[in-house]
Write a protein that holds these residues in place. Structure first.
Motif, PDB file in Angstrom:
ATOM      1  N   ASP A 138      -4.664  -4.991  11.198  1.00  0.00           N
ATOM      2  CA  ASP A 138      -4.941  -3.626  11.648  1.00  0.00           C
ATOM      3  C   ASP A 138      -6.456  -3.381  11.665  1.00  0.00           C
ATOM      4  OD1 ASP A 138      -5.031  -0.975  12.252  1.00  0.00           O
ATOM      5  OD2 ASP A 138      -3.585  -0.349  10.739  1.00  0.00           O
ATOM      6  N   ALA A 176      -7.686   0.474  11.982  1.00  0.00           N
ATOM      7  CA  ALA A 176      -7.909   1.238  10.747  1.00  0.00           C
ATOM      8  C   ALA A 176      -9.133   0.709  10.008  1.00  0.00           C
ATOM      9  CB  ALA A 176      -6.674   1.158   9.852  1.00  0.00           C
ATOM     10  N   ASN A 186       4.730  -3.983   7.760  1.00  0.00           N
ATOM     11  CA  ASN A 186       4.526  -2.595   8.222  1.00  0.00           C
ATOM     12  C   ASN A 186       5.778  -2.066   8.907  1.00  0.00           C
ATOM     13  OD1 ASN A 186       3.300  -0.142   8.663  1.00  0.00           O
ATOM     14  ND2 ASN A 186       2.166  -0.814  10.463  1.00  0.00           N
ATOM     15  N   ASP A 192     -11.122   0.203   4.968  1.00  0.00           N
ATOM     16  CA  ASP A 192      -9.710   0.527   4.766  1.00  0.00           C
ATOM     17  C   ASP A 192      -8.888  -0.754   4.608  1.00  0.00           C
ATOM     18  OD1 ASP A 192      -7.187   1.536   4.671  1.00  0.00           O
ATOM     19  OD2 ASP A 192      -7.348   2.752   6.485  1.00  0.00           O
ATOM     20  N   LEU A 193      -9.025  -1.378   3.442  1.00  0.00           N
ATOM     21  CA  LEU A 193      -8.287  -2.618   3.196  1.00  0.00           C
ATOM     22  C   LEU A 193      -6.797  -2.349   3.010  1.00  0.00           C
ATOM     23  CD1 LEU A 193     -10.678  -4.534   0.760  1.00  0.00           C
ATOM     24  CD2 LEU A 193     -10.727  -4.383   3.251  1.00  0.00           C
ATOM     25  N   LEU A 219       4.980   4.939   9.945  1.00  0.00           N
ATOM     26  CA  LEU A 219       5.343   3.587   9.526  1.00  0.00           C
ATOM     27  C   LEU A 219       5.026   3.424   8.038  1.00  0.00           C
ATOM     28  CD1 LEU A 219       3.697   1.887  12.609  1.00  0.00           C
ATOM     29  CD2 LEU A 219       6.156   2.032  12.197  1.00  0.00           C
ATOM     30  N   THR A 263     -12.425  13.440  -3.567  1.00  0.00           N
ATOM     31  CA  THR A 263     -10.993  13.751  -3.527  1.00  0.00           C
ATOM     32  C   THR A 263     -10.357  13.421  -4.862  1.00  0.00           C
ATOM     33  OG1 THR A 263     -10.223  11.586  -2.799  1.00  0.00           O
ATOM     34  CG2 THR A 263     -10.856  13.140  -1.083  1.00  0.00           C
ATOM     35  N   ILE A 264      -9.297  14.154  -5.157  1.00  0.00           N
ATOM     36  CA  ILE A 264      -8.545  13.940  -6.392  1.00  0.00           C
ATOM     37  C   ILE A 264      -7.063  14.107  -6.095  1.00  0.00           C
ATOM     38  CG2 ILE A 264     -10.329  14.677  -8.030  1.00  0.00           C
ATOM     39  CD1 ILE A 264      -9.067  17.490  -7.891  1.00  0.00           C
ATOM     40  N   PRO A 265      -6.200  13.540  -6.943  1.00  0.00           N
ATOM     41  CA  PRO A 265      -4.768  13.832  -6.784  1.00  0.00           C
ATOM     42  C   PRO A 265      -4.554  15.335  -6.966  1.00  0.00           C
ATOM     43  CG  PRO A 265      -5.120  11.985  -8.297  1.00  0.00           C
ATOM     44  CD  PRO A 265      -6.465  12.600  -8.035  1.00  0.00           C
ATOM     45  N   GLY A 309      -8.569   9.978 -11.328  1.00  0.00           N
ATOM     46  CA  GLY A 309      -7.844   9.164 -10.353  1.00  0.00           C
ATOM     47  C   GLY A 309      -8.261   9.438  -8.926  1.00  0.00           C
ATOM     48  N   ARG A 322       4.770  10.789  -5.614  1.00  0.00           N
ATOM     49  CA  ARG A 322       4.643   9.362  -5.355  1.00  0.00           C
ATOM     50  C   ARG A 322       5.373   8.553  -6.412  1.00  0.00           C
ATOM     51  NH1 ARG A 322      -1.651  10.262  -5.775  1.00  0.00           N
ATOM     52  NH2 ARG A 322      -0.956  11.383  -3.942  1.00  0.00           N
ATOM     53  N   ALA A 339      -5.917   9.047  -4.776  1.00  0.00           N
ATOM     54  CA  ALA A 339      -6.229  10.184  -3.912  1.00  0.00           C
ATOM     55  C   ALA A 339      -5.891   9.809  -2.462  1.00  0.00           C
ATOM     56  CB  ALA A 339      -7.694  10.566  -4.050  1.00  0.00           C
ATOM     57  N   LEU A 340      -5.940  10.808  -1.583  1.00  0.00           N
ATOM     58  CA  LEU A 340      -5.437  10.570  -0.227  1.00  0.00           C
ATOM     59  C   LEU A 340      -6.364   9.712   0.621  1.00  0.00           C
ATOM     60  CD1 LEU A 340      -3.738  13.911   0.788  1.00  0.00           C
ATOM     61  CD2 LEU A 340      -2.688  11.714   0.271  1.00  0.00           C
ATOM     62  N   ASP A 341      -7.632   9.662   0.272  1.00  0.00           N
ATOM     63  CA  ASP A 341      -8.561   8.864   1.055  1.00  0.00           C
ATOM     64  C   ASP A 341      -9.375   8.029   0.078  1.00  0.00           C
ATOM     65  OD1 ASP A 341      -9.781   7.915   3.301  1.00  0.00           O
ATOM     66  OD2 ASP A 341     -11.204   9.564   3.476  1.00  0.00           O
ATOM     67  N   THR A 355       2.636   1.932   6.713  1.00  0.00           N
ATOM     68  CA  THR A 355       1.200   2.135   6.470  1.00  0.00           C
ATOM     69  C   THR A 355       0.852   3.603   6.223  1.00  0.00           C
ATOM     70  OG1 THR A 355      -1.006   1.475   7.249  1.00  0.00           O
ATOM     71  CG2 THR A 355       0.478   2.379   8.911  1.00  0.00           C
ATOM     72  N   HIS A 356       1.654   4.521   6.754  1.00  0.00           N
ATOM     73  CA  HIS A 356       1.395   5.948   6.549  1.00  0.00           C
ATOM     74  C   HIS A 356       2.065   6.490   5.289  1.00  0.00           C
ATOM     75  CE1 HIS A 356       1.266   5.329  11.034  1.00  0.00           C
ATOM     76  NE2 HIS A 356       0.040   5.684  10.745  1.00  0.00           N
ATOM     77  N   ALA A 372      -4.851  -0.394   4.895  1.00  0.00           N
ATOM     78  CA  ALA A 372      -4.225  -0.550   6.212  1.00  0.00           C
ATOM     79  C   ALA A 372      -4.321  -2.008   6.669  1.00  0.00           C
ATOM     80  CB  ALA A 372      -4.898   0.363   7.233  1.00  0.00           C
ATOM     81  N   LEU A 373      -5.417  -2.657   6.333  1.00  0.00           N
ATOM     82  CA  LEU A 373      -5.589  -4.052   6.752  1.00  0.00           C
ATOM     83  C   LEU A 373      -4.521  -4.940   6.113  1.00  0.00           C
ATOM     84  CD1 LEU A 373      -7.443  -6.037   8.290  1.00  0.00           C
ATOM     85  CD2 LEU A 373      -8.700  -6.353   6.161  1.00  0.00           C
ATOM     86  N   GLU A 391       8.113  -3.537  15.146  1.00  0.00           N
ATOM     87  CA  GLU A 391       8.260  -3.420  13.702  1.00  0.00           C
ATOM     88  C   GLU A 391       8.779  -4.696  13.051  1.00  0.00           C
ATOM     89  OE1 GLU A 391      10.953  -0.149  13.514  1.00  0.00           O
ATOM     90  OE2 GLU A 391      12.611  -1.317  14.320  1.00  0.00           O
ATOM     91  N   GLY A 436       1.100  -4.920   6.974  1.00  0.00           N
ATOM     92  CA  GLY A 436       1.415  -5.603   8.225  1.00  0.00           C
ATOM     93  C   GLY A 436       0.709  -6.927   8.398  1.00  0.00           C
TER      94      GLY A 436
END
Lengths: 502, 502
Positions: free
Chosen positions: A208, A211, B166, B208-209, B177, A360-362, A427, B124, B201-203, B179-180, B211-212, B433, B215
């Motif tokens: 990918d 990304a 993925n 971006d390993l 997918l 960013t944080i959880p 985190g 999560r 955290a979300l980012d 990945t998301h 996503a790498l 997929e 898949g």
């Protein structure tokens, strides 16, 4: 710096054995129109900084290509002469990702400003990297479509820069970051090759790289074309403005909204200092006595919005809200948002300068981190206002300071570093949507242990064997981290054990 | 192969100068419990193939570690002895991604079958890679939560395999997918190092390993722990079953639903052969005279579902639907889906064998590609039934054949290759997929020109300098592509100009 010309620097570099500015100018002009190769100080001045204007450097040369072939030529020549290249979109970035190098070429993508194709059947548009973010939505507005990611600089920032920084915005909770809203890129590699990354279909085999390229801050290639996804505009949007007497209750309300299965289009939070400053500035109707407010936007069809707004009302009431107001029409909705959108300029009215952080944080750590920032504020003796994308856990603490007071900028930067480390302790990460650039490069040493940094460098080498693409940004060298770690030890304590491994 | 034992092969390899099986067994047993190192033919038999059972190879050795430290030990020893490693989850993959190597170690993650943590505040769960996909949703069902990606093998497939491929599923149109739906991975590198990828955290800053890795089909590292996102279960789901007399109208209806801003939880299509075969099998109430049917699922609150179902009805009527039926209750909804879910086994009733293809195309090309597949079906003299994730443009043509007829499997594979190339001609990709594995590796030569393949190999080298992780899968060598290109030329025409560059 102001009293040293680039020619002085070029002569010093010549003496050091590097290729001189005159030779580099000549090499570029030999293959490119002369008027796109800028090299005198006056022409270079507009490129000396981006949105992180505390850092300024004049580039050796700036080039403004107009075609992909010209970008390839620039990269091929720079590769041949081992000259580093910094690509630049609109220069609105907040972490110094487009800060030039005095021995480097600044590659401006400003002339790549056309929307090449709009495909309404597949809901996508092919655009050049210099197109402004908002211009895409404006172009497809009459088709009932828009491009979702909306960084607050969207009037000015370029889509190429958005890809390089993986920009977010108020609506990324529901609609995703840039990485979720693009499907294909054309890039030019460090040695001038052209690569297609991603495909016109929703998924692409192989690694990918799409990304990987997104958010890589110009370190892996030069983006020269982008296929973005378009979305149908929602029928209706409504905002709930919710007040709380207590920051912890506001933080819990955020988690409770998400847990209820509601997906707000935006979920923003302002703390008391931010509320007071913005209310005085724009009179959005914010309750100035509140400890925090949430702005929760719901979009969709009329029935969907009505139902979800009611559910939001119930959840926030159960979470201890002191007041809930729902926008009655688009005018009031715009007013509620006006405060949030003016939060940054509002700071300018109560403080000579402010420093915008990004971490960013959880979600569940929201209240603890806010309280921790309050304690740091006391420790450093500096005021902080907090404005953030609460739904994503993406904080924007604004540290207020006066650059005219000696040492205050330095203390502010140290305070900012402490906030980053607070996010990590909970985190989180050291940046949400502003990137690392030069601003957060030392904090990268705290977030990542040696093994991860080595892996980053290996990936970098797979794209840029000579380390010519935007060097000194985003990913620190191990040497830099060792120095940063040593400095922290010198200050008396090692804040994170990771640094001992470096 | 059946009359050659692994010991015969091991002796042949010894003669060729490679490390012998006995030495490798001894090296592993010196540092690991003997009972997790399997090496006799009988113990190795269960690992000889995955879901692409036309390909079979006994591995030299299979290892079943139970801890991350044991995985690190296996990797370190294999790295030292230059022995390739193929990781395996549940072995349900359809492209041969877990096909063993006769000179390699098969690393089974079967013992990594625990859900380590469920975090309801941040929605999560932390799980081991051998946990079955459906087991995650079952574990959190009482909390009103679930894990969204639902490949049709979800009863059996493992989450580690889902990350490696993925994986998608019926609901990935709305929920994304794999990945998301993951935010953090622990991996063991080729030389036995442990890496954390992503964050809580979300980012996360840096490349971006995450996503790498997703898949990457086991070519970049061994996944040993996964943090997945959980979602609140929707209150209600309803399905519209829509019939069309004309395939093109059905394809247009798909595009029109998306353009109307409706985001179905699932949007599936079956063509006439698939409808007839499944209706005879499960009596789902499908109209057997239709040229195509759509199954459009809407989920959300009761009001949202009611409103969107009405909008779907209007859009499909405007697109020329001949009949629309809405599920009245969960029983009828399950019945409508029963046909779709039984489509693959239903083929077994009308044909001795079938070959399930997987490709993606831009949505607007749906009708053209279906018609093109019909023409290929005539050319090859073989029947095809089409079942697919229409909303994503992800096709699953099922080519019917009889393996007992000499040459029919080979002709089927050639037909499958032609379908892949048809997808590419319409701007699509060769897999949606199911991954590339060994199955589609030659088609990768058609999809990607040399520059992209070189970039893939450079990324691979950044993770696996000795090319020991799952070699021979997913990304073809340039040599292989040159041979494939030469073969195509030999057949009389060069189907894609890309191949001329190889």
């Amino acid at each position: 710096m102001s009293d040293v010309t680039t020619d002085d620097r070029a002569r010093a570099l010549d003496a050091a054995g590097c290729i001189g500015k005159p030779e580099m100018v000549a090499a570029l002009q030999a293959e490119l129109p002369h008027d796109i190769v800028l090299h005198d100080d006056e022409s270079l001045r507009p490129f000396e900084c981006d949105g992180l204007s505390a850092y300024r450097t004049l580039p050796m040369i700036a080039v403004l290509p107009a075609t992909i072939e010209q970008v390839q030529t620039v990269m091929r020549i720079c590769y041949e002469y081992d000259t580093p290249v910094v690509a630049r979109g609109a220069g609105t970035g907040l972490s110094g990702g487009a800060l030039p190098l005095e021995r480097g070429v600044l590659l401006s993508l400003a002339k790549f400003n056309r929307i090449l194709d709009v495909d309404t059947d597949n809901l996508r548009a092919t655009v050049q990297p210099g197109v402004r973010n908002l211009a895409i939505s404006q172009e497809v507005d009459h088709l009932g479509l828009y491009y979702a990611p909306d960084p607050s600089s969207q009037i000015a920032c370029s889509i190429g820069g958005n890809v390089a920084e993986n920009s977010g915005g108020v609506h990324c909770l529901k609609y995703g970051l840039t990485t979720h809203n693009i499907i294909k890129l054309e890039i030019v590699t460090v040695d001038g090759e052209r690569l297609t990354i991603g495909s016109d279909a929703l998924d692409s085999p192989g690694y990918d790289l799409l990304a990987l390229m997104t958010g890589s801050e110009g370190l892996l290639g030069v983006i020269v074309e982008i296929v973005v996804k378009l979305l149908p505009k929602p029928e209706l949007a409504q905002v709930a403005m919710v007040a709380f007497d207590d920051v912890r209750a506001a933080g819990d309300a955020v988690a409770n909204i998400i847990k209820a299965g509601i997906v707000p289009a935006g979920l923003e939070m302002l703390d008391s200092p931010a509320i007071i400053a913005t209310e005085e500035f724009v009179h959005a109707g914010y309750p100035t006595e509140a400890a925090a407010i949430l702005l929760c936007e719901i979009d969709g069809t009329e029935a969907e919005v009505a139902e979800d707004i009611e559910r939001v009302r119930q959840v926030v009431n159960d979470s201890g809200a002191s007041d809930v107001r729902i926008s009655k029409n688009d005018g009031e909705r715009a007013l509620f948002w006006a405060g949030r959108k003016a939060a940054f300029p509002a700071m300018g009215r109560i403080s000579p300068d402010y420093y915008c952080m990004d971490g960013t944080i959880p979600r569940k750590a929201l209240a603890d981190v806010l309280i921790g920032i309050g304690e740091l504020s006391k420790k450093y003796g500096q005021r902080v206002a907090n404005v953030f994308h609460a739904g994503d856990g993406n904080l924007h603490p604004l540290i207020l300071y006066d650059a005219n007071n000696p040492g205050e900028l330095e203390r502010t930067e140290e305070f900012g570093g402490a906030i980053c480390e607070l996010c990590l302790k909970h985190g989180g990460t050291i940046t949400g949507e502003h990137g690392v650039g030069v601003e957060k490069i030392d904090q990268m040493c705290v977030q990542f242990p040696k093994a991860e940094l080595l892996q980053f460098h290996a990936v970098k080498a797979a794209f840029d064997d000579k380390t010519l693409l935007n060097p000194g940004k985003a990913v620190p060298t191990l040497h830099r981290c060792a120095e940063f770690g040593a400095m922290h030890v010198h200050h008396g304590e090692m804040p994170f054990p990771e640094l001992e491994r470096l």
